[in-house]
Scaffold this motif. Structure first.
Motif, PDB file in Angstrom:
ATOM      1  N   VAL A  53       0.866  -1.176   0.000  1.00  0.00           N
ATOM      2  CA  VAL A  53       0.000   0.000   0.000  1.00  0.00           C
ATOM      3  C   VAL A  53       0.906   1.229   0.000  1.00  0.00           C
ATOM      4  N   VAL A  54       0.694   2.091  -0.998  1.00  0.00           N
ATOM      5  CA  VAL A  54       1.487   3.307  -1.137  1.00  0.00           C
ATOM      6  C   VAL A  54       0.666   4.466  -0.598  1.00  0.00           C
ATOM      7  N   ASP A  55       1.168   5.091   0.472  1.00  0.00           N
ATOM      8  CA  ASP A  55       0.477   6.262   1.005  1.00  0.00           C
ATOM      9  C   ASP A  55       0.491   7.356  -0.046  1.00  0.00           C
ATOM     10  N   PHE A  56      -0.662   7.931  -0.304  1.00  0.00           N
ATOM     11  CA  PHE A  56      -0.787   8.942  -1.348  1.00  0.00           C
ATOM     12  C   PHE A  56      -0.150  10.234  -0.869  1.00  0.00           C
ATOM     13  N   SER A  57       0.842  10.709  -1.602  1.00  0.00           N
ATOM     14  CA  SER A  57       1.645  11.861  -1.184  1.00  0.00           C
ATOM     15  C   SER A  57       1.253  13.145  -1.917  1.00  0.00           C
ATOM     16  N   ALA A  58       1.776  14.246  -1.422  1.00  0.00           N
ATOM     17  CA  ALA A  58       1.528  15.540  -2.068  1.00  0.00           C
ATOM     18  C   ALA A  58       2.055  15.557  -3.506  1.00  0.00           C
ATOM     19  N   PRO A  59       3.254  15.028  -3.799  1.00  0.00           N
ATOM     20  CA  PRO A  59       3.700  15.001  -5.204  1.00  0.00           C
ATOM     21  C   PRO A  59       2.801  14.144  -6.093  1.00  0.00           C
ATOM     22  N   GLN A  60       2.288  13.052  -5.565  1.00  0.00           N
ATOM     23  CA  GLN A  60       1.355  12.221  -6.335  1.00  0.00           C
ATOM     24  C   GLN A  60       0.052  12.979  -6.573  1.00  0.00           C
ATOM     25  N   ALA A  61      -0.400  13.712  -5.569  1.00  0.00           N
ATOM     26  CA  ALA A  61      -1.621  14.511  -5.710  1.00  0.00           C
ATOM     27  C   ALA A  61      -1.448  15.569  -6.794  1.00  0.00           C
ATOM     28  N   LEU A  62      -0.292  16.211  -6.818  1.00  0.00           N
ATOM     29  CA  LEU A  62      -0.012  17.213  -7.841  1.00  0.00           C
ATOM     30  C   LEU A  62      -0.039  16.578  -9.231  1.00  0.00           C
ATOM     31  N   LEU A  63       0.612  15.441  -9.373  1.00  0.00           N
ATOM     32  CA  LEU A  63       0.623  14.753 -10.666  1.00  0.00           C
ATOM     33  C   LEU A  63      -0.784  14.322 -11.078  1.00  0.00           C
ATOM     34  N   ALA A  64      -1.560  13.794 -10.140  1.00  0.00           N
ATOM     35  CA  ALA A  64      -2.940  13.395 -10.438  1.00  0.00           C
ATOM     36  C   ALA A  64      -3.750  14.588 -10.930  1.00  0.00           C
ATOM     37  N   GLY A  65      -3.547  15.734 -10.321  1.00  0.00           N
ATOM     38  CA  GLY A  65      -4.235  16.949 -10.771  1.00  0.00           C
ATOM     39  C   GLY A  65      -3.805  17.357 -12.169  1.00  0.00           C
ATOM     40  N   LYS A  66      -2.503  17.236 -12.445  1.00  0.00           N
ATOM     41  CA  LYS A  66      -1.987  17.596 -13.768  1.00  0.00           C
ATOM     42  C   LYS A  66      -2.483  16.654 -14.863  1.00  0.00           C
ATOM     43  N   LEU A  67      -2.866  15.453 -14.493  1.00  0.00           N
ATOM     44  CA  LEU A  67      -3.360  14.485 -15.475  1.00  0.00           C
ATOM     45  C   LEU A  67      -4.795  14.755 -15.921  1.00  0.00           C
ATOM     46  N   ARG A  68      -5.489  15.608 -15.208  1.00  0.00           N
ATOM     47  CA  ARG A  68      -6.910  15.846 -15.498  1.00  0.00           C
ATOM     48  C   ARG A  68      -7.173  16.240 -16.953  1.00  0.00           C
ATOM     49  N   PRO A  69      -6.460  17.220 -17.520  1.00  0.00           N
ATOM     50  CA  PRO A  69      -6.789  17.623 -18.892  1.00  0.00           C
ATOM     51  C   PRO A  69      -6.697  16.479 -19.912  1.00  0.00           C
ATOM     52  N   GLN A  70      -5.697  15.643 -19.803  1.00  0.00           N
ATOM     53  CA  GLN A  70      -5.543  14.580 -20.800  1.00  0.00           C
ATOM     54  C   GLN A  70      -6.363  13.332 -20.495  1.00  0.00           C
ATOM     55  N   THR A  71      -7.006  13.281 -19.339  1.00  0.00           N
ATOM     56  CA  THR A  71      -7.818  12.112 -19.004  1.00  0.00           C
ATOM     57  C   THR A  71      -9.313  12.419 -18.894  1.00  0.00           C
ATOM     58  N   LYS A  72      -9.657  13.688 -18.922  1.00  0.00           N
ATOM     59  CA  LYS A  72     -11.058  14.088 -18.747  1.00  0.00           C
ATOM     60  C   LYS A  72     -11.965  13.466 -19.801  1.00  0.00           C
ATOM     61  N   ALA A  73     -11.557  13.510 -21.071  1.00  0.00           N
ATOM     62  CA  ALA A  73     -12.381  12.983 -22.159  1.00  0.00           C
ATOM     63  C   ALA A  73     -12.590  11.473 -22.040  1.00  0.00           C
ATOM     64  N   LEU A  74     -11.694  10.794 -21.349  1.00  0.00           N
ATOM     65  CA  LEU A  74     -11.819   9.352 -21.143  1.00  0.00           C
ATOM     66  C   LEU A  74     -12.678   9.020 -19.931  1.00  0.00           C
ATOM     67  N   GLY A  75     -13.054  10.053 -19.170  1.00  0.00           N
ATOM     68  CA  GLY A  75     -13.913   9.851 -18.007  1.00  0.00           C
ATOM     69  C   GLY A  75     -13.196   9.332 -16.788  1.00  0.00           C
ATOM     70  N   LEU A  76     -11.878   9.529 -16.714  1.00  0.00           N
ATOM     71  CA  LEU A  76     -11.129   9.016 -15.567  1.00  0.00           C
ATOM     72  C   LEU A  76     -11.398   9.855 -14.322  1.00  0.00           C
ATOM     73  N   SER A  77     -11.606   9.167 -13.214  1.00  0.00           N
ATOM     74  CA  SER A  77     -11.923   9.802 -11.939  1.00  0.00           C
ATOM     75  C   SER A  77     -10.642  10.183 -11.198  1.00  0.00           C
ATOM     76  N   LEU A  78     -10.817  10.830 -10.056  1.00  0.00           N
ATOM     77  CA  LEU A  78      -9.673  11.135  -9.202  1.00  0.00           C
ATOM     78  C   LEU A  78      -8.963   9.845  -8.790  1.00  0.00           C
ATOM     79  N   GLY A  79      -9.734   8.821  -8.422  1.00  0.00           N
ATOM     80  CA  GLY A  79      -9.133   7.535  -8.054  1.00  0.00           C
ATOM     81  C   GLY A  79      -8.336   6.935  -9.195  1.00  0.00           C
TER      82      GLY A  79
END
Length: 114
Positions: A53-79
């Motif tokens: 189990v990988v504790d979700f970190s601030a750098p991972q959170a930043l990267l997940a946020g940055k992925l939103r534009p390229q994943t939005k059209a695919l319907g990918l969630s925050l998870g």
């Protein structure tokens, strides 16, 4: 895998080196609750699996946020993006049942199990 759905045999081959984000583990427990299954019982099963189990970190959170534009059209969630962010940072293979992930266009190995 916990529900023995189609493709679980493929998932099992990845278990010895498997990682799961704490965000995605919370999703597992949420699904258990929705199905009327005691999450504590599932936690006991998960604890016996060779999964880190990988504790979700601030750098991972930043990267997940940055992925939103390229994943939005695919319907990918925050998870979903949490999973991808951890995989990107850990250089891990993504194993999923979600076919749209194959088109995400990231520099990741993505295995779609069904």
């Amino acid at each position: 895998m916990l529900w023995r759905e189609k493709g679980c045999d493929i998932v099992e081959t990845y278990l010895p080196e498997a990682l799961i984000s704490s965000i995605n583990l919370a999703e597992v427990y949420t699904k258990c609750t929705e199905r009327g299954i005691d999450p504590d019982a599932v936690a006991a099963v998960v604890a016996k699996l060779p999964v880190t189990v990988v504790d979700f970190s601030a750098p991972q959170a930043l990267l997940a946020g940055k992925l939103r534009p390229q994943t939005k059209a695919l319907g990918l969630s925050l998870g979903d993006r949490a999973c991808l962010a951890v995989a990107m940072m850990e250089r891990a293979t993504v194993v999923t049942a979600d076919k749209p992930w194959a088109n995400v266009g990231l520099n990741l190995k993505i295995v779609v199990i069904r």
